[in-house]
Every structure is written in structure tokens, then in C-alpha cells.
Write an enzyme that holds these catalytic residues in place. Sequence first.
Site, mmCIF file in Angstrom:
data_model
loop_
_atom_site.group_PDB
_atom_site.id
_atom_site.type_symbol
_atom_site.label_atom_id
_atom_site.label_comp_id
_atom_site.label_asym_id
_atom_site.label_seq_id
_atom_site.Cartn_x
_atom_site.Cartn_y
_atom_site.Cartn_z
ATOM 1 N N ALA A 15 -20.271 -20.705 -7.752
ATOM 2 C CA ALA A 15 -19.067 -20.486 -8.551
ATOM 3 C C ALA A 15 -18.578 -21.784 -9.184
ATOM 4 O O ALA A 15 -17.390 -21.993 -9.370
ATOM 5 C CB ALA A 15 -17.973 -19.888 -7.671
ATOM 6 N N ARG A 21 -17.928 -19.491 -22.393
ATOM 7 C CA ARG A 21 -17.967 -18.414 -23.385
ATOM 8 C C ARG A 21 -16.825 -17.402 -23.226
ATOM 9 O O ARG A 21 -16.588 -16.582 -24.101
ATOM 10 C CB ARG A 21 -19.322 -17.699 -23.328
ATOM 11 C CG ARG A 21 -20.401 -18.449 -24.091
ATOM 12 C CD ARG A 21 -21.750 -17.789 -23.916
ATOM 13 N NE ARG A 21 -22.343 -18.099 -22.618
ATOM 14 C CZ ARG A 21 -23.395 -17.459 -22.111
ATOM 15 N NH1 ARG A 21 -23.947 -16.467 -22.773
ATOM 16 N NH2 ARG A 21 -23.892 -17.805 -20.934
ATOM 17 N N GLN A 81 -19.545 -29.232 -5.850
ATOM 18 C CA GLN A 81 -20.744 -29.697 -6.544
ATOM 19 C C GLN A 81 -20.418 -30.976 -7.310
ATOM 20 O O GLN A 81 -19.372 -31.069 -7.951
ATOM 21 C CB GLN A 81 -21.262 -28.632 -7.515
ATOM 22 C CG GLN A 81 -22.608 -29.012 -8.126
ATOM 23 C CD GLN A 81 -23.204 -27.902 -8.978
ATOM 24 O OE1 GLN A 81 -22.692 -26.790 -9.015
ATOM 25 N NE2 GLN A 81 -24.289 -28.229 -9.662
ATOM 26 N N THR A 87 -28.312 -24.886 -10.702
ATOM 27 C CA THR A 87 -28.149 -23.996 -9.551
ATOM 28 C C THR A 87 -28.777 -24.585 -8.286
ATOM 29 O O THR A 87 -28.300 -24.324 -7.181
ATOM 30 C CB THR A 87 -28.790 -22.631 -9.853
ATOM 31 O OG1 THR A 87 -30.104 -22.855 -10.403
ATOM 32 C CG2 THR A 87 -27.982 -21.837 -10.871
ATOM 33 N N GLU A 163 -37.861 -20.763 -16.539
ATOM 34 C CA GLU A 163 -36.608 -20.522 -17.252
ATOM 35 C C GLU A 163 -36.871 -20.180 -18.720
ATOM 36 O O GLU A 163 -37.855 -20.628 -19.306
ATOM 37 C CB GLU A 163 -35.714 -21.755 -17.156
ATOM 38 C CG GLU A 163 -35.113 -21.942 -15.780
ATOM 39 C CD GLU A 163 -34.348 -20.714 -15.327
ATOM 40 O OE1 GLU A 163 -33.285 -20.422 -15.885
ATOM 41 O OE2 GLU A 163 -34.837 -20.011 -14.418
ATOM 42 N N TYR A 403 25.348 -3.458 -9.925
ATOM 43 C CA TYR A 403 25.368 -4.902 -10.160
ATOM 44 C C TYR A 403 26.715 -5.294 -10.740
ATOM 45 O O TYR A 403 27.132 -4.768 -11.788
ATOM 46 C CB TYR A 403 24.228 -5.235 -11.128
ATOM 47 C CG TYR A 403 23.985 -6.697 -11.382
ATOM 48 C CD1 TYR A 403 23.897 -7.607 -10.324
ATOM 49 C CD2 TYR A 403 23.819 -7.172 -12.681
ATOM 50 C CE1 TYR A 403 23.658 -8.950 -10.572
ATOM 51 C CE2 TYR A 403 23.568 -8.512 -12.929
ATOM 52 C CZ TYR A 403 23.488 -9.396 -11.867
ATOM 53 O OH TYR A 403 23.251 -10.722 -12.116
ATOM 54 N N SER A 421 27.938 15.838 -14.564
ATOM 55 C CA SER A 421 27.228 15.025 -15.556
ATOM 56 C C SER A 421 27.977 13.727 -15.821
ATOM 57 O O SER A 421 29.212 13.686 -15.770
ATOM 58 C CB SER A 421 27.111 15.803 -16.868
ATOM 59 O OG SER A 421 26.313 16.947 -16.655
HETATM 60 C C1 UD1 Z 1 -29.973 -18.643 -13.807
HETATM 61 C C2 UD1 Z 1 -31.398 -18.762 -13.323
HETATM 62 C C3 UD1 Z 1 -32.258 -17.782 -14.121
HETATM 63 C C4 UD1 Z 1 -31.745 -16.379 -13.957
HETATM 64 C C5 UD1 Z 1 -30.270 -16.302 -14.349
HETATM 65 C C6 UD1 Z 1 -29.711 -14.960 -14.017
HETATM 66 C C7 UD1 Z 1 -31.695 -21.050 -12.603
HETATM 67 C C8 UD1 Z 1 -32.237 -22.372 -12.945
HETATM 68 N N1 UD1 Z 1 -31.856 -20.101 -13.508
HETATM 69 O O1 UD1 Z 1 -29.927 -18.996 -15.156
HETATM 70 O O2 UD1 Z 1 -33.593 -17.830 -13.681
HETATM 71 O O3 UD1 Z 1 -32.487 -15.483 -14.743
HETATM 72 O O4 UD1 Z 1 -29.530 -17.296 -13.629
HETATM 73 O O5 UD1 Z 1 -28.421 -14.855 -14.506
HETATM 74 O O6 UD1 Z 1 -31.156 -20.875 -11.529
HETATM 75 N N2 UD1 Z 1 -23.804 -22.532 -11.274
HETATM 76 C C9 UD1 Z 1 -23.289 -23.479 -10.428
HETATM 77 N N3 UD1 Z 1 -23.584 -24.794 -10.656
HETATM 78 C C10 UD1 Z 1 -24.360 -25.175 -11.682
HETATM 79 C C11 UD1 Z 1 -24.901 -24.210 -12.542
HETATM 80 C C12 UD1 Z 1 -24.611 -22.892 -12.303
HETATM 81 O O7 UD1 Z 1 -22.560 -23.153 -9.489
HETATM 82 O O8 UD1 Z 1 -24.578 -26.385 -11.827
HETATM 83 C C13 UD1 Z 1 -23.478 -21.126 -11.054
HETATM 84 C C14 UD1 Z 1 -22.726 -20.514 -12.214
HETATM 85 O O9 UD1 Z 1 -21.324 -20.608 -11.988
HETATM 86 C C15 UD1 Z 1 -23.208 -19.094 -12.208
HETATM 87 C C16 UD1 Z 1 -24.611 -19.178 -11.639
HETATM 88 O O10 UD1 Z 1 -24.684 -20.419 -10.971
HETATM 89 O O11 UD1 Z 1 -22.441 -18.255 -11.362
HETATM 90 C C17 UD1 Z 1 -25.670 -19.083 -12.699
HETATM 91 O O12 UD1 Z 1 -25.471 -20.078 -13.645
HETATM 92 P P1 UD1 Z 1 -25.969 -19.910 -15.132
HETATM 93 O O13 UD1 Z 1 -25.733 -21.144 -15.857
HETATM 94 O O14 UD1 Z 1 -25.399 -18.641 -15.670
HETATM 95 O O15 UD1 Z 1 -27.525 -19.700 -14.872
HETATM 96 P P2 UD1 Z 1 -28.644 -19.558 -15.965
HETATM 97 O O16 UD1 Z 1 -28.969 -20.916 -16.466
HETATM 98 O O17 UD1 Z 1 -28.243 -18.550 -16.927
#
Ligand code: UD1
Length: 486
Positions: A15, A21, A81, A87, A163, A403, A421
Amino acid sequence: MVLNSSSPAAVIVLAAGAGTRMKSDLPKILHPMGGRSLVGHALDAAMSLNPEHLVAVVRHQRERVVEHLLEHNSELVIADQDEVPGTGRAVEQGLEAIGAVTGTVVVTYGDVPLLTPETLNALVSEHQNSRNAVTVLSANVPDATGYGRIVRDEQGLVSGIVEHKDALKIAEETGDSTIANITEINSGIYAFDGEILARTLAEVTTDNVQGEKYLTDVLGLARAEGGRVATYVTDDLMEVEGVNDRTQLSALGAELNRRITDRWMRAGVTIVDPATTWIDVDVDLAQDVTIKPNTQLHGATKIAPGAVIGPDTTLQDVIVDEEATVRRTEAIEAVIGIGANVGPFTYLRPGTVLGDTGKIGAFYETKNVKIGRGAKLSHLGYAGDAEIGENSNIGCGNITANYDGVNKHRTVIGAEVRTGSNTVFTAPVEIGDGAYTAAGAVIRKDVPAGSLAMNAMEQRTIEGWVLERRPDSAAAKAARASNEKS
Ligand code: UD1
Ligand code: MG
């Protein structure tokens, strides 16, 4: 064979993302859907696995997000983080927050609200029963744009995830778009062997198109060290769909609502028009409730058998008892008794308690009022900070003037009272059992049981006034015609 999975060592909910967006001041994962935040849905699904540790990884709008997360679950472990994106880094820091773990570690996203406990549980069962190093929840989609592609070897075993942007780069550099054309995608939800996850994550670099530490690289590394990497394929695409912008927020919100209304209809609730009926996840409906079009049921609203709600009704944290009718009404934190009747065009504010078979009719506003069994407030009025006894009939246009500009005062009306009434009760004031008030009375002093209270001025009639003062008016003409007849 379906075995029940054992509780995972940890669930890590990602999260930390910015959710740009959404174009919103409110952090994306705090946006509501079906009476709960997006991340609230994710946490509830995670909690259903009963993990030893539940971790949320945060970064964007940290304070606001953490406050909300801890409100939802005070035992949650918060992991921060750092500036390394991706991720993989997020999960690494989630693991650091709980120390070394053995057993299953599940990773989910805070912005995927429709994932069900059943699917998560099936993923974990599959993972544990097959003794996998990694099991990824995958899906086959018509358009894989933006998603990581599940790459398989000649035997059909998962060899890794590539990816979207990297797949495009490979296609461009080699002229081979095999990977880019794969339609099986990574949902981003996984079950890992905890030790393998920690070990392989340490090896993941940021050497890719996006310069991020990809969690998805763990699959290839786990495979390379001899681990079994497999998928659990879901055909319910909505369950793995994330919210990135407000069009997806509304589309997934509508889908969630469709699932909720479906479930209630299967449980014996009549929903005349599901498309215009919105029901929050925590609402409780009994069998043989009827819900008419344009009705919204929010919060902890609970409706008993045989009650009819709507059309055009919004209830927030309202309890409706058996066989009651509530139409064209807005109500908040109210209780409506058995067989009672509310509406149309009625506003019940917090603390309204309507007794069995009672009535609050058209154009009434109520607040903090206890209305006895069988009592009726049929038309046009306000009742606040009051108590009304059994079977009393409150006349049209009555107002409790509660009041005085500084303080609120109570009006206490006994049982079997009949008010005329346009009676105004200037609180604090008490009306005894069986008392009457005359039309237009302004009650400033207590009225003992069985008395009639009146204080309107005696009527003065000036005969011929219209004929004299408005001789040419239509009224005068009508009056003259009437006089001539008699
Ligand atoms: C990621 C996956 C992709 C998958 C897709 C599904 C990776 C590298 N790629 O892509 O394979 O198909 O999700 O939706 O994992 N988040 C963090 N910290 C970060 C980045 C992201 O907590 O540094 C969280 C975001 O808040 C989100 C989730 O991870 O809830 C996914 O992040 P997002 O950037 O949407 O992932 P994608 O790059 O789209
Ligand atoms: Mg991304």
C-alpha cells in the site's frame, strides 16, 4: 483433493504506491467502495486467512494511511518503504518489519477490493498442498497491457514473469513478440515460501526498464534454485482487478454491488431493481425483505423479515423491524419498530426510535425522539429531543421548539394524547396522559393528564369588510353572488 490450508506466517499488503491517476487529495486506498475503504476490503480478505503477522507496507501519505489502517486493525504491523521503488523492495521491507519467518507468506495489494477470502484461501491451499516455492494467482485476459506476463517453459512449468514494458522492449530488440503476446497475466497476488522469498529478494536488482526492484523477479530466481513455481488460475477477472483511476473505481464498485445484490436475492430478498439499489458490505437483510428502486442501504443497516424499503430511500445505520414500511425516506441511526410506517418524504435523524405500529408521515423531521407504540406523527412537523407516549396522535404541523438559542430542552408527551394542528411545544414542557391541545396552541406550561390546553386568540369577524374595502375584486363579486342566493 481439497485440503484446508494452514494459516500463513504472514500476509503482506502492499500500500505504498502514490495512486497518481486518481487525481485526488485522498490517498487512493482510502477511497470508499461498498461502505469500506479499498484497503479495508484488502485487509478483511487478508484477515480471513488468520495469519500470524498482518503487515501493510506504506509510504505515500504515510500518516493519513497509517491512521486509517490502525483504525481498521490495531494489531497490524506497519512497514515503511524507503526510496528504492518497486514491489520487491516493498515486500522486502514488509519482511524486515516482522523478522525471519518460516512458512507461507502471502502478498496482496491494497487497491484490489474484490478479491475474496475463498480465492485467497484456495491459492494458499494449492501452494501448500503442492509444496511450491511460489504460487502466483494468474488469469487469462483479452488485453494484457500493463500486466506482467507469465512465461512457461516447454513442459508448461512457470519459468518467470516478464513485466509489460520489458516484454515490449524484448519484442523491439529481438523482433520476437512471443512474450509480449502472452495473455496469461500476473495478478500480483502470491503465496511464497517465506525463506525462499527472503533469500531470493536479496538477489533482485533494479536492472530493468522501470529501474524498480521487481517482486516478480523472485519467480525466476526461485525456479533457478530448483523450487517449484506454479500458478493458481482464476477465471474471475474482477477479483484480481485493481483500481488505478476513478473509472475503475466506479466499474469495480458497480461489480461489487452486483455481487452483493445477487447474494441477497439468492438469500430470499426481493430487489426490484438491482441496478439502482446500493447495498454496503456490512448491511444485514432477512428473508422476504423487499427493496424497491433507487434505494441505498449503508453501514450497519439491518432489515427484518417482511419489511418493505423504498422506493427512493437512503438508510445509514438504521434498524428496521419486521413488516415495517419505509418509503421515500432519508434516515440515519434510527430504529423503526414492527409494522411501523415511515414516509413519504421523511427525514429521520440520529436517535429516532419509532415504536411498533407507529407512524412518521410526510414532511416530518425527527431527531433524538422516542415514539411509543402506535403513536402517529402523520404530517408536516418537527419532533426533536422528545418523548411521545403510546397511541398518541400528534396533529398536522406540530413542532417541538427544543432550542432556545443556547440550550436544547425536552418535550415529554404522555400516552393517548391528541394534539391539535399547528401546536407548538416550547420546551421544556410536559403533556400528561390523555391530554388534548387545541389547534394553533403554543404550549409553554405543563398540561396535566386529561386537560385541554388552548391559547389561540378569540376569533374576530368583520362582516362586509371585503365588499367595502375591495368592491371590485373577484372575491367581492363571489361574495355578492353568494349573498344574493341566500
Ligand atoms: C505489478 C506487477 C505485475 C502485475 C501487476 C498486477 C511487479 C514488478 N509487477 O505491476 O507483474 O501484473 O502488478 O496489477 O510487481 N507498490 C508498493 N511499493 C512500490 C510499488 C508498488 O507498495 O514501490 C504497491 C502499489 O501500491 C500497488 C501494488 O504494489 O498496490 C502494485 O503496484 P503497481 O505499480 O500497480 O504494479 P505494476 O507495476 O502495475
Ligand atoms: Mg508500477
